[in-house]
Enzyme design. Sequence first.
Site, PDB file in Angstrom:
ATOM      1  CE  LYS A  26       5.342   1.509   2.721  1.00 41.52           C
ATOM      2  NZ  LYS A  26       4.514   0.289   2.923  1.00 41.52           N
ATOM      3  CB  SER A  27      -0.074   2.564  -1.758  1.00 41.67           C
ATOM      4  OG  SER A  27      -0.141   2.279  -0.396  1.00 41.67           O
ATOM      5  NE  ARG A  31      -2.734  -0.326  -4.950  1.00 45.86           N
ATOM      6  CZ  ARG A  31      -2.402  -0.578  -3.687  1.00 45.86           C
ATOM      7  NH1 ARG A  31      -1.186  -0.321  -3.246  1.00 45.86           N
ATOM      8  NH2 ARG A  31      -3.290  -1.111  -2.850  1.00 45.86           N
ATOM      9  N   GLY A  99       4.033  -6.130   3.444  1.00 48.02           N
ATOM     10  CA  GLY A  99       2.732  -6.795   3.373  1.00 48.02           C
ATOM     11  C   GLY A  99       2.031  -6.508   2.055  1.00 48.02           C
ATOM     12  CB  SER A 172      -7.642  -5.055   3.943  1.00 49.51           C
ATOM     13  OG  SER A 172      -6.411  -5.340   3.321  1.00 49.51           O
ATOM     14  CD  GLN A 174      -1.402  -4.727   2.692  1.00 47.31           C
ATOM     15  OE1 GLN A 174      -1.500  -5.766   3.343  1.00 47.31           O
ATOM     16  NE2 GLN A 174      -0.437  -3.842   2.903  1.00 47.31           N
ATOM     17  CG  ASP A 320      -0.094   2.633   6.554  1.00 45.71           C
ATOM     18  OD1 ASP A 320      -0.401   1.618   7.221  1.00 45.71           O
ATOM     19  OD2 ASP A 320       0.020   2.616   5.322  1.00 45.71           O
ATOM     20  NE  ARG A 351       2.997   0.257  12.089  1.00 46.16           N
ATOM     21  CZ  ARG A 351       2.983   0.475  10.780  1.00 46.16           C
ATOM     22  NH1 ARG A 351       1.861   0.846  10.184  1.00 46.16           N
ATOM     23  NH2 ARG A 351       4.083   0.345  10.068  1.00 46.16           N
ATOM     24  NE  ARG A 392       3.642   3.399   7.440  1.00 46.04           N
ATOM     25  CZ  ARG A 392       4.079   3.979   6.312  1.00 46.04           C
ATOM     26  NH1 ARG A 392       4.708   5.132   6.365  1.00 46.04           N
ATOM     27  NH2 ARG A 392       3.882   3.397   5.138  1.00 46.04           N
TER      28      ARG A 392
HETATM   29  C1  S3P Z   1      -1.679  -0.650   1.706  1.00 45.73           C
HETATM   30  C2  S3P Z   1      -2.812  -0.868   2.428  1.00 45.73           C
HETATM   31  C3  S3P Z   1      -2.870  -0.788   3.903  1.00 45.73           C
HETATM   32  C4  S3P Z   1      -1.663  -0.079   4.490  1.00 45.73           C
HETATM   33  C5  S3P Z   1      -0.385  -0.507   3.837  1.00 45.73           C
HETATM   34  C6  S3P Z   1      -0.427  -0.234   2.345  1.00 45.73           C
HETATM   35  C7  S3P Z   1      -1.737  -0.790   0.240  1.00 45.73           C
HETATM   36  O1  S3P Z   1      -2.935  -2.093   4.434  1.00 45.73           O
HETATM   37  O2  S3P Z   1      -1.593  -0.300   5.874  1.00 45.73           O
HETATM   38  O3  S3P Z   1       0.729   0.178   4.391  1.00 45.73           O
HETATM   39  O4  S3P Z   1      -0.805  -0.313  -0.449  1.00 45.73           O
HETATM   40  O5  S3P Z   1      -2.699  -1.376  -0.268  1.00 45.73           O
HETATM   41  P1  S3P Z   1      -4.367  -2.827   4.579  1.00 45.73           P
HETATM   42  O6  S3P Z   1      -5.016  -2.691   3.283  1.00 45.73           O
HETATM   43  O7  S3P Z   1      -4.117  -4.254   4.903  1.00 45.73           O
HETATM   44  O8  S3P Z   1      -5.042  -2.092   5.684  1.00 45.73           O
END
Ligand code: S3P
Length: 439
Positions: A26-27, A31, A99, A172, A174, A320, A351, A392
């Site tokens: 997914k990540s 991107r 998110g 993070s 993100q 995760d 969670r 999840r």
């Molecule tokens: C992700 C970063 C993680 C993860 C999310 C995906 C990403 O969050 O929990 O499912 O793709 O950068 P955080 O970076 O806020 O921990």
Amino acid sequence: MNQSNLSYTVAPGGQLHGRLRVPGDKSISHRAVMLASLADGVSEITGFLSGEDCLCTMKAFQKMGVRIERLGDTHLRVHGVGLRGLKAPASALDMGNSGTAMRLMCGLLAGQPFASTLIGDASLSRRPMKRVINPLATMGARIESQDGRAPLQVQAVQGGLKGLRYDSPVASAQVKSCLLLAGLYAQGRTEVYEPEASRDHTERMFRAFGIEVEAREGYAAVQGGQSLRAADIAVPADISSAAFFLVGAAISPGSDVTLVEVGINPTRDGIVTILRQMGAQIDLLNERQLGGEPVADLRVRGSRLKGVHIGKELVASAIDEFPVLFVAAAFAEGETVVTGAEELRVKESDRIQTMCDGLRALGISAIATPDGMRICGGRMHGGEVDSHGDHRIAMSFAMAALCAEQPIRILDCLNVNTSFPGFATLAAGAGLRLTVSGS
Ligand code: S3P
């Protein structure tokens, strides 16, 4: 998204067997669409996760004038428009449950010469956005929110963004990735320091698209104004989706599963480390590189697990996977203690609380703490649990049924589609006694 009436009922017992490929990471899929859209030229993405989260990202770029062809379910051709080629969207960009999509897009949009609005579902609209809004504001962005929550109105910037040096209070990816994307549009250099190393997919993929980035554990920096060169990206299978099968097989004696082409990036492989500490038998076979990321086939066999202590140093690399690790702990001998994982409280659901409530409803002794949980391994009698629309959580409790004494019914499972389309079919094919009801 409102509460769904899709539920899983999973009969107890069974084992997992087979050679399985779980969907794309997914990540990395998010991107890949973002960078391919901003590149000069045409990029192809294979192994793309066509789950709802990543489709939200894809649709957002289509709304901003990027032509994206779907050559197959997991194969995209993206006609990049260049760093400065996006067009103002005609309406709000809907990030659904994601998110990652909202926070990364926020950084990218902060650098645009047009205004835009980001919205999300009920869960996403509760999640904290100040962690990106505040540093972006220091770079010169203007973002209006509902007291730090979505909808986010990103204003056009006059005079452009300025680079910054940011000490992030949270590990993070993100936040880091949001700032690196904004940094592409900023004057000067954007540097991010983190308390622990978070996943480094953005940094790796920047390089694949010809962006120079300086990166080491806990640090990443980029110089503004660099253009992206189109690149073809092959997305590995998602270790976060593989995790359900790793745990499912590890807790059920007689199971033997091989998960193929799984990403084993060292910033993501905490699940393997932790399960091995618990006594799981996991072999990494056929290790190789795919699209700038290390991958392997993971073979896991059922074994007896023991409780462990998991501290802050392992949290980011397994962030995760805690819902399903809590399930592993429920069947392990002795106590498992998790600390330093307060970030779990601000995910798709809280969670810590959701898992603790569910485990207790099934007869497991668990205590939620502000930053983790204490779980005593024991007998799970079955019953009903509410996933609170968290994908999840739903998949974790489905795997728990392998070792429960009675069926487990899991409510509100529709959001499994955000990260793992086809989960129920794949899991049932591997031996989980799962039936789906509702819609
Ligand atoms: C992700 C970063 C993680 C993860 C999310 C995906 C990403 O969050 O929990 O499912 O793709 O950068 P955080 O970076 O806020 O921990």
